[in-house]
Write a protein that holds these residues in place. Structure first.
Motif, short mmCIF file in Angstrom:
data_model
loop_
_atom_site.label_atom_id
_atom_site.label_comp_id
_atom_site.label_asym_id
_atom_site.label_seq_id
_atom_site.Cartn_x
_atom_site.Cartn_y
_atom_site.Cartn_z
N GLU A 56 0.86 -1.25 0.01
CA GLU A 56 0.17 0.10 0.01
C GLU A 56 0.90 1.14 -0.06
O GLU A 56 2.24 1.20 0.39
CB GLU A 56 -0.84 0.01 1.12
N GLU A 179 -9.42 4.46 4.97
CA GLU A 179 -8.88 3.82 6.08
C GLU A 179 -10.36 3.42 6.85
O GLU A 179 -10.33 2.90 8.02
CB GLU A 179 -8.46 4.79 7.18
N ARG A 181 -13.47 1.41 8.36
CA ARG A 181 -13.29 -0.03 8.57
C ARG A 181 -14.72 -0.49 8.60
O ARG A 181 -15.72 0.35 8.94
CB ARG A 181 -12.56 -0.38 9.76
N LYS A 186 -12.04 -4.04 13.06
CA LYS A 186 -10.93 -5.06 12.96
C LYS A 186 -9.94 -4.51 12.07
O LYS A 186 -10.34 -4.09 10.93
CB LYS A 186 -11.31 -6.54 12.77
N ASP A 187 -8.58 -4.79 12.24
CA ASP A 187 -7.64 -4.61 11.21
C ASP A 187 -7.88 -5.45 9.91
O ASP A 187 -8.46 -6.48 10.07
CB ASP A 187 -6.15 -4.69 11.70
N GLY A 188 -7.46 -4.86 8.90
CA GLY A 188 -7.73 -5.49 7.63
C GLY A 188 -9.25 -5.47 7.06
O GLY A 188 -9.68 -6.15 5.91
N THR A 189 -10.10 -4.74 7.86
CA THR A 189 -11.52 -4.74 7.33
C THR A 189 -11.71 -3.30 6.57
O THR A 189 -10.98 -2.45 6.80
CB THR A 189 -12.55 -4.90 8.13
N ARG A 221 -6.90 -1.45 -1.10
CA ARG A 221 -7.00 -2.14 0.05
C ARG A 221 -8.53 -2.84 -0.04
O ARG A 221 -8.46 -4.26 0.34
CB ARG A 221 -7.18 -1.25 1.36
N ASP A 224 -7.94 -6.10 -2.07
CA ASP A 224 -7.55 -7.08 -1.51
C ASP A 224 -8.46 -7.92 -0.63
O ASP A 224 -8.74 -9.00 -0.69
CB ASP A 224 -6.39 -6.55 -0.65
N VAL A 225 -9.24 -7.20 0.15
CA VAL A 225 -10.56 -7.77 0.79
C VAL A 225 -11.59 -8.42 -0.22
O VAL A 225 -11.89 -9.43 0.36
CB VAL A 225 -11.12 -6.53 1.80
N ARG A 228 -10.08 -11.75 -1.15
CA ARG A 228 -9.95 -12.56 0.04
C ARG A 228 -11.40 -13.25 0.38
O ARG A 228 -11.59 -14.49 0.86
CB ARG A 228 -9.51 -11.86 1.29
#
Length: 495
Positions: A56, A179, A181, A186-189, A221, A224-225, A228
């Motif tokens: 990123e 950024e 969420r 949660k991180d990564g969301t 970002r 990527d989510v 997944r």
């Protein structure tokens, strides 16, 4: 004249002759890139860090807990916003209350304008990060959470598109959107609905490139989510992001800010396979054009080739044989970047009196007779012709080359033979492409494992037209002057 190697004889295929072409891209002066530092977008001699997969954009580095810089009284407006948020704005939302018009006004008229408050410039990174915490985190009602997130995103986009606002404010506004969420924080969301705002800004060619880069960082970002998660999440991402991604891929590179332009194109190409499963004719033609464009960076060209190989079908109606040649020629261009580094550093050794100098990684490679500064028969008195000399091509460059070769191998033909540009050809053309793809994989793996200069030279000897005849002549010996030194830290390969 290209002479087939024994590798192709064993493979039962003779590679097609490739047009002898040297990429002229990037031989001009290195240009400054956009970087983020303390909330400001500034020009610097460095470049955006290399980002192959999943990386990123670097953001300004103040910690969340950092104390405000300068006179604390100058940040009084922000301090009051933080206090009011906890008392009047956040308290009812924490207990299940709905998102009211008063809450909407607090976000749009009091909180978000703090991004554009010059008094907050020294702490802009902290303000941006704290904004999400005080305005969104902890809201319990699902509807209220989405309404608050949308209010923040809408206000941020308004700032980002406002030419009267400072560039720092506009960039940080879009970083904030990226950024956002999910409700569980949660991180990564991510907050899925932000895709449409991020895509709209990233795809708007009328906006400052720095603002678009900030938006694209968030879009990456989300991609990527989506990959997944799959399913409905990926469908919604595709719907929101596809138009912008296609527009960026088709954009002409910026003359004023070519590095930023290439970064945007590179990120868009990395997302393309998430939003496109099969390339229509127009898109495939665009990808072939980008792949073959010597004026684009190697990073962009390799990613275009990878996207083409992953999405091309018979309905794409490309000239498949010419496209396979283009992929192989691109592999030669990739290897020649490291060959140029090797030539230049050997020349520097000669000019400094034949000293060994230092390479990028300090590892050692076997010396071969005929290398500059080395006797033809090896180093006498040292037990033969294999003499340890410093590694000259930096480790970072070799790792990057390994990734590019592996990407081009799959772009040409996947290991199962079912995808890639060469899946559209048959007979000798397909056999030759398969042989090249196997070579790319072989040397990609060797580079990743060994990371030595001689792997580069060996790969060129097998892949470049006439390479085996040239292999006996050390890089740099045939030329009176060295090539232009490459920038080892250039994520785009100095092209």
């Amino acid at each position: 004249m290209f002479r087939p190697s024994s590798f192709f004889a064993r493979a039962g295929a003779t590679p097609r002759p490739l047009s002898r072409r040297r990429s002229a891209a990037g031989r001009g002066p290195r240009l400054a890139a956009v970087i983020f530092a303390t909330g400001l977008v500034v020009a610097a001699g460095g470049l955006v860090p290399a980002q192959e997969e999943g990386a990123e954009t670097a953001q300004d580095g103040a910690d969340d807990g950092a104390k405000p810089a300068g006179d604390a009284t100058r940040n009084a407006a922000w301090t009051k916003v933080e206090q009011d948020a906890e008392k009047g704005y956040k308290e009812p939302l924490k207990t299940g209350g709905s998102f009211t018009p008063a809450a909407q006004d607090f976000i749009a008229k009091k909180a978000m304008p703090q991004l554009a408050n010059d008094a907050n410039r020294p702490i802009l990174d902290r303000v941006r990060r704290k904004m999400r915490e005080i305005l969104i985190v902890g809201i319990t009602d699902d509807r209220a959470f989405d309404d608050a997130s949308k209010a923040v995103a809408d206000a941020a986009v308004t700032i980002a598109k406002n030419p009267e606002a400072s560039l720092a404010a506009r960039v940080n506004a879009m970083l904030l959107v990226g950024e956002l969420r999910a409700k569980d924080n949660k991180d990564g969301t991510v907050w899925p609905a932000a895709v449409s705002q991020l895509a709209a800004v990233a795809g708007d060619a009328t906006l400052d490139p720095s603002v678009r880069v900030a938006a694209m960082a968030g879009l990456v970002r989300h991609a990527d989510v989506a990959k997944r998660t799959g399913g409905e999440r990926q469908t919604e991402f595709t719907k929101g992001a596809r138009p912008a991604i296609l527009a960026i891929v088709a954009e002409k590179p910026s003359v004023e800010q070519p590095v930023v332009s290439d970064w945007l194109a590179s990120r868009a190409l990395s997302i393309l396979t998430t939003v496109v499963k099969s390339s229509p004719k127009e898109l495939a033609t665009t990808l072939v054009g980008v792949m073959n464009d010597n004026n684009r960076s190697l990073d962009v060209r390799v990613r275009a080739a990878a996207a083409l190989g992953a999405t091309v079908t018979p309905k794409s109606e490309i000239q498949a044989v010419e496209a396979t040649n283009g992929v192989t020629e691109l592999a030669v261009d990739v290897l020649e970047v490291d060959e140029g580094i090797l030539r230049d550093r050997r020349y520097e050794q000669q000019m400094s009196g034949g000293g060994t100098g230092t390479g990028g990684s300090g590892s050692m490679m076997p010396g071969r007779p005929g290398m500059p500064g080395m006797p033809r028969g090896g180093m006498s008195g040292m037990g033969g012709g294999d003499v340890a000399v410093p590694q000259l091509v930096p480790d970072q460059s070799l790792r990057r080359t390994a990734w590019r070769l592996m990407s081009l191998a799959d772009a040409l033909l996947t290991e199962d033979g079912k995808a890639g540009v060469a899946a559209l050809v048959s007979g000798d053309d397909k056999a030759a492409s398969q042989a090249y793809a196997e070579l790319f994989r072989k040397y990609a793996l060797e580079l990743d494992e060994k990371r030595t200069d001689d792997v580069i030279l060996e790969a060129l000897a097998f892949i470049r037209p006439g390479g085996e005849e040239e292999a006996a002549t050390p890089a740099g010996d045939a030329e009176g002057t060295p090539a232009k030194p490459a920038d080892d830290n250039d994520p785009f390969g100095g092209k």
